[in-house]
Design a protein around this motif. Structure first.
Motif, PDB file in Angstrom:
ATOM      1  N   CYS A  74      37.249  42.509  43.508  1.00  0.00           N
ATOM      2  CA  CYS A  74      36.239  41.781  42.877  1.00  0.00           C
ATOM      3  C   CYS A  74      35.705  42.757  41.274  1.00  0.00           C
ATOM      4  O   CYS A  74      35.594  43.451  40.958  1.00  0.00           O
ATOM      5  N   VAL A  75      36.019  41.384  40.295  1.00  0.00           N
ATOM      6  CA  VAL A  75      35.618  41.616  39.709  1.00  0.00           C
ATOM      7  C   VAL A  75      34.543  41.799  39.750  1.00  0.00           C
ATOM      8  O   VAL A  75      33.715  41.918  37.419  1.00  0.00           O
ATOM      9  N   HIS A  76      33.670  41.072  39.690  1.00  0.00           N
ATOM     10  CA  HIS A  76      32.494  40.617  39.490  1.00  0.00           C
ATOM     11  C   HIS A  76      31.495  40.189  38.591  1.00  0.00           C
ATOM     12  O   HIS A  76      31.008  39.750  37.861  1.00  0.00           O
ATOM     13  N   CYS A  77      32.727  39.189  38.073  1.00  0.00           N
ATOM     14  CA  CYS A  77      32.452  37.335  37.280  1.00  0.00           C
ATOM     15  C   CYS A  77      31.663  36.541  37.543  1.00  0.00           C
ATOM     16  O   CYS A  77      31.201  36.195  36.736  1.00  0.00           O
ATOM     17  N   GLY A  78      30.830  36.818  39.015  1.00  0.00           N
ATOM     18  CA  GLY A  78      29.444  36.003  38.740  1.00  0.00           C
ATOM     19  C   GLY A  78      30.559  34.109  39.682  1.00  0.00           C
ATOM     20  O   GLY A  78      29.442  33.795  39.680  1.00  0.00           O
ATOM     21  N   ALA A  79      31.277  34.301  39.305  1.00  0.00           N
ATOM     22  CA  ALA A  79      32.188  32.968  39.504  1.00  0.00           C
ATOM     23  C   ALA A  79      31.927  32.227  41.224  1.00  0.00           C
ATOM     24  O   ALA A  79      30.977  30.760  41.457  1.00  0.00           O
ATOM     25  N   CYS A  80      31.554  32.953  42.015  1.00  0.00           N
ATOM     26  CA  CYS A  80      30.874  32.527  43.624  1.00  0.00           C
ATOM     27  C   CYS A  80      30.092  32.789  43.719  1.00  0.00           C
ATOM     28  O   CYS A  80      29.488  32.115  44.927  1.00  0.00           O
ATOM     29  N   VAL A  98      29.140  37.045  46.289  1.00  0.00           N
ATOM     30  CA  VAL A  98      30.021  38.414  45.885  1.00  0.00           C
ATOM     31  C   VAL A  98      28.558  39.791  45.977  1.00  0.00           C
ATOM     32  O   VAL A  98      28.380  41.125  47.068  1.00  0.00           O
ATOM     33  N   GLN A 101      29.834  40.871  50.106  1.00  0.00           N
ATOM     34  CA  GLN A 101      30.559  41.644  49.530  1.00  0.00           C
ATOM     35  C   GLN A 101      30.511  42.976  49.665  1.00  0.00           C
ATOM     36  O   GLN A 101      30.492  44.361  50.352  1.00  0.00           O
ATOM     37  N   PHE A 152      36.311  29.216  44.903  1.00  0.00           N
ATOM     38  CA  PHE A 152      35.680  29.426  43.032  1.00  0.00           C
ATOM     39  C   PHE A 152      36.205  30.844  43.250  1.00  0.00           C
ATOM     40  O   PHE A 152      36.074  31.421  41.787  1.00  0.00           O
ATOM     41  N   CYS A 153      36.971  32.088  43.999  1.00  0.00           N
ATOM     42  CA  CYS A 153      36.626  33.031  43.580  1.00  0.00           C
ATOM     43  C   CYS A 153      38.597  33.537  43.039  1.00  0.00           C
ATOM     44  O   CYS A 153      39.368  33.281  43.212  1.00  0.00           O
ATOM     45  N   PRO A 154      38.783  34.150  41.365  1.00  0.00           N
ATOM     46  CA  PRO A 154      39.716  34.312  40.780  1.00  0.00           C
ATOM     47  C   PRO A 154      40.946  34.261  41.360  1.00  0.00           C
ATOM     48  O   PRO A 154      42.665  34.545  40.791  1.00  0.00           O
ATOM     49  N   TYR A 155      40.511  35.719  42.426  1.00  0.00           N
ATOM     50  CA  TYR A 155      41.258  36.760  43.107  1.00  0.00           C
ATOM     51  C   TYR A 155      41.470  36.272  44.543  1.00  0.00           C
ATOM     52  O   TYR A 155      41.700  36.898  44.810  1.00  0.00           O
ATOM     53  N   ILE A 157      39.472  36.303  46.420  1.00  0.00           N
ATOM     54  CA  ILE A 157      38.580  36.611  47.812  1.00  0.00           C
ATOM     55  C   ILE A 157      37.386  36.667  48.651  1.00  0.00           C
ATOM     56  O   ILE A 157      36.800  35.313  48.576  1.00  0.00           O
TER      57      ILE A 157
HETATM   58  S1  SF4 Z   1      34.533  34.950  41.861  1.00  0.00           S
HETATM   59 FE1  SF4 Z   1      35.793  36.748  43.473  1.00  0.00          FE
HETATM   60  S2  SF4 Z   1      35.842  37.960  41.592  1.00  0.00           S
HETATM   61 FE2  SF4 Z   1      34.152  36.587  41.016  1.00  0.00          FE
HETATM   62  S3  SF4 Z   1      32.374  37.962  41.672  1.00  0.00           S
HETATM   63 FE3  SF4 Z   1      32.834  36.502  43.188  1.00  0.00          FE
HETATM   64  S4  SF4 Z   1      34.081  37.754  45.181  1.00  0.00           S
HETATM   65 FE4  SF4 Z   1      33.985  39.038  42.759  1.00  0.00          FE
END
Ligand code: SF4
Ligand code: SF4
Length: 509
Positions: A74-80, A98, A101, A152-155, A157
């Motif tokens: 997680c990069v804490h991008c906030g997308a979720c 986030v 998690q 919605f998470c780019p990774y 997760i």
């Molecule tokens: S969208 Fe994914 S990477 Fe971004 S804050 Fe949420 S869990 Fe972390």
């Protein structure tokens, strides 16, 4: 129940103003000794819970590479952050995916990473204190494991997996949830989630035969424990007596009747639901699933069809093959899985969803309908999370979205979609999934239903929608409770096979 109120609809659905701590007092009941011990878990929180919890976490990190990746990636991008219905409905920042998690990630960093061991404050690492453990219990039981955030998470997760791991750790130290663990105990003791014993089930099915005869003049059977039947139907126990679930069971029976398919239910496996998934416990997941294999072997069936239940279909579609031997990839060293492989008819999908079964017959012209029988309904469709994001149907991408809609359009004239950013893979949870369909969480359930209720209200206002079809027993049960709180009739929700039942013409083929 009496003091639970629906939150107001949002005029512009933007990220809500934060209300820190607003849900910290909403805590699902904790399981007692008897309930926990029946599942092989410690009865109460063990004295050395801290060391045991960290050891269990280490075990899960070693067993599930995905969990370790989710902890690290997680990069804490906030997308979720604004994608969770519980955050939208409650405004509690700890219900952001986030943040949920991070409840586990902060502990992971402290005990399993070098920077966390050396400089905990710098990397947001926390000791697993009793307060942290209580926070885990509270907020990991405010996640319905719906997986919307992961879309919605780019990774990629998957917060649902983190929640499952947390619940697995909590159970391993005697801090399990009453609702889910009690239900699992009932499945082992009695055979189904509702604790409906065999004789009561037989009576219910006989009563249904009489009701359908009275309504249609036709002898539609609801057979149970019939050896040598072609199809074993595995369906949620709510289908046997809850409203509106029972109307879908009648629909399945009519489809089997109309096509002369020999079928049976099983008293041993009178439950499709598998709460082992909700508590993240592989042993329970397998043990519950094995009842179905046992029933299939004993009855000698050729096909296994699963009724309208969201998480049950996810378990059947994604796990039954390795757990039980139903489907491809059965364990070659498992004698019973191999026996079942030989017994089942592989010209058909194994397992098959009842919607796949019915749609296949519709496509082949084997069923006839009087669509006008559904003209009193203006229908929309609510995609259930575990079907939408945890499984598939048919042999094409997106079959799990199209097949139920195709059936509705084949049996009814009036169908409208809800907003596209709330359907298909972006569907919102009903608010009661993932082991949260308990009255002690009613406040959370009502608030979590907000995003779905908002868009349902839109199609009610714009198109006069008066029926929201769905193929999940939990969604049906949740909506019958929360619809009236939002000012709508509880009968607005129903099953896809309820619509099939209304329109099917019996006896013409
Ligand atoms: S969208 Fe994914 S990477 Fe971004 S804050 Fe949420 S869990 Fe972390
Ligand atoms: S309830 Fe769904 S959207 Fe919310 S955190 Fe859990 S999996 Fe993500």
């Amino acid at each position: 129940m009496a003091d639970v109120a629906a939150p107001p609809y949002r005029t512009i659905p933007i990220i809500p103003a934060l209300k820190p701590g607003s849900m910290e007092g909403v805590k699902s009941f904790v399981a007692n000794d008897k309930i926990n011990e029946a599942l092989g878990f410690p009865g109460q929180l063990v004295d050395d819970w801290h060391d045991k919890a960290i050891a269990k976490m280490g075990e899960l990190l070693a067993n599930y590479r995905s969990l370790k990746v989710y902890m690290d990636a997680c990069v804490h991008c906030g997308a979720c952050s604004d994608k969770c219905h519980y955050f939208i409905g409650t405004h509690d920042p700890k219900n952001m995916p986030v943040a949920r998690q991070d409840l586990m990630r902060s502990v992971y960093r402290r005990y399993f990473t070098l920077p966390g061991k050396l400089f905990p404050k710098l990397v947001g690492a926390r000791d697993l204190t009793r307060d942290v453990l209580d926070e885990w219990y509270t907020y990991f039981h405010q996640c319905s494991e719906c997986r919307r955030c992961s879309v919605f998470c780019p990774y990629g997760i998957d917060t649902a997996e983190v929640t499952m791991a947390a619940r697995e750790i909590l159970d391993s130290i005697g801090y399990g949830q009453k609702y889910a663990n009690e239900i699992i105990g009932k499945v082992h003791r009695i055979g189904n989630n509702l604790g409906l014993p065999g004789p009561a089930l037989n009576d219910t099915l006989e009563g249904l035969e009489e009701d359908v005869k009275e309504a249609t003049g036709i002898d539609v059977r609801f057979p149970i424990d019939v050896k040598g039947a072609e199809v074993l139907l595995i369906t949620p126990s709510a289908d046997f007596f809850a409203e509106p679930h029972i109307d879908s069971l009648i629909g399945y029976a009519k489809v089997f009747h109309a096509t002369g398919t020999s079928w049976t239910l099983s008293s041993m496996a009178s439950e499709a639901g598998n709460f082992g998934m909700f508590i993240g416990n592989y042993d329970q997941l397998r043990k519950i699933a094995l009842r179905i294999r046992e029933a299939a072997l004993e009855l000698g069936v050729k096909r296994i069809v699963v009724g309208e239940c969201g998480h049950a279909w996810r378990v059947a579609y994604s796990f039954w093959n390795t757990l039980t031997g139903v489907g491809g990839g059965a364990d070659e060293t498992d004698r019973f899985a191999q026996m079942l492989q030989k017994q089942l008819d592989h010209r058909y999908k194994q397992p098959m969803h009842i919607c796949e079964f019915t749609w296949d017959l519709i496509e082949r012209g084997a069923l006839s309908f009087n669509k006008e029988a559904n003209d009193k309904h203006i229908i929309t469709f609510h995609d259930s999370c575990n079907v939408a994001r945890g499984s598939r149907m048919g042999d094409f991408a997106g079959g799990q979205f199209e097949i139920p809609r195709n059936i509705i359009k084949a049996v009814a004239n009036n169908f409208v979609e809800m907003a596209p950013d709330t359907t298909r893979e972006q569907t919102f949870c009903c608010g009661g999934g993932g082991g949260l369909l308990t009255d002690d969480l009613m406040d959370l359930r009502v608030k979590g239903a907000l995003p779905r209720m908002e868009v349902l209200q839109q199609v009610v206002d714009e198109h006069g929608v008066n029926f929201m079809a769905t193929i999940c027993a939990i969604c049906k049960a949740q909506f019958t409770k929360v619809l009236p709180i939002y000012g709508l009739d509880r009968r607005v929700v129903g099953g896809v096979h309820q619509l099939v039942s209304n329109a099917i013409i019996l006896g013409d083929k």
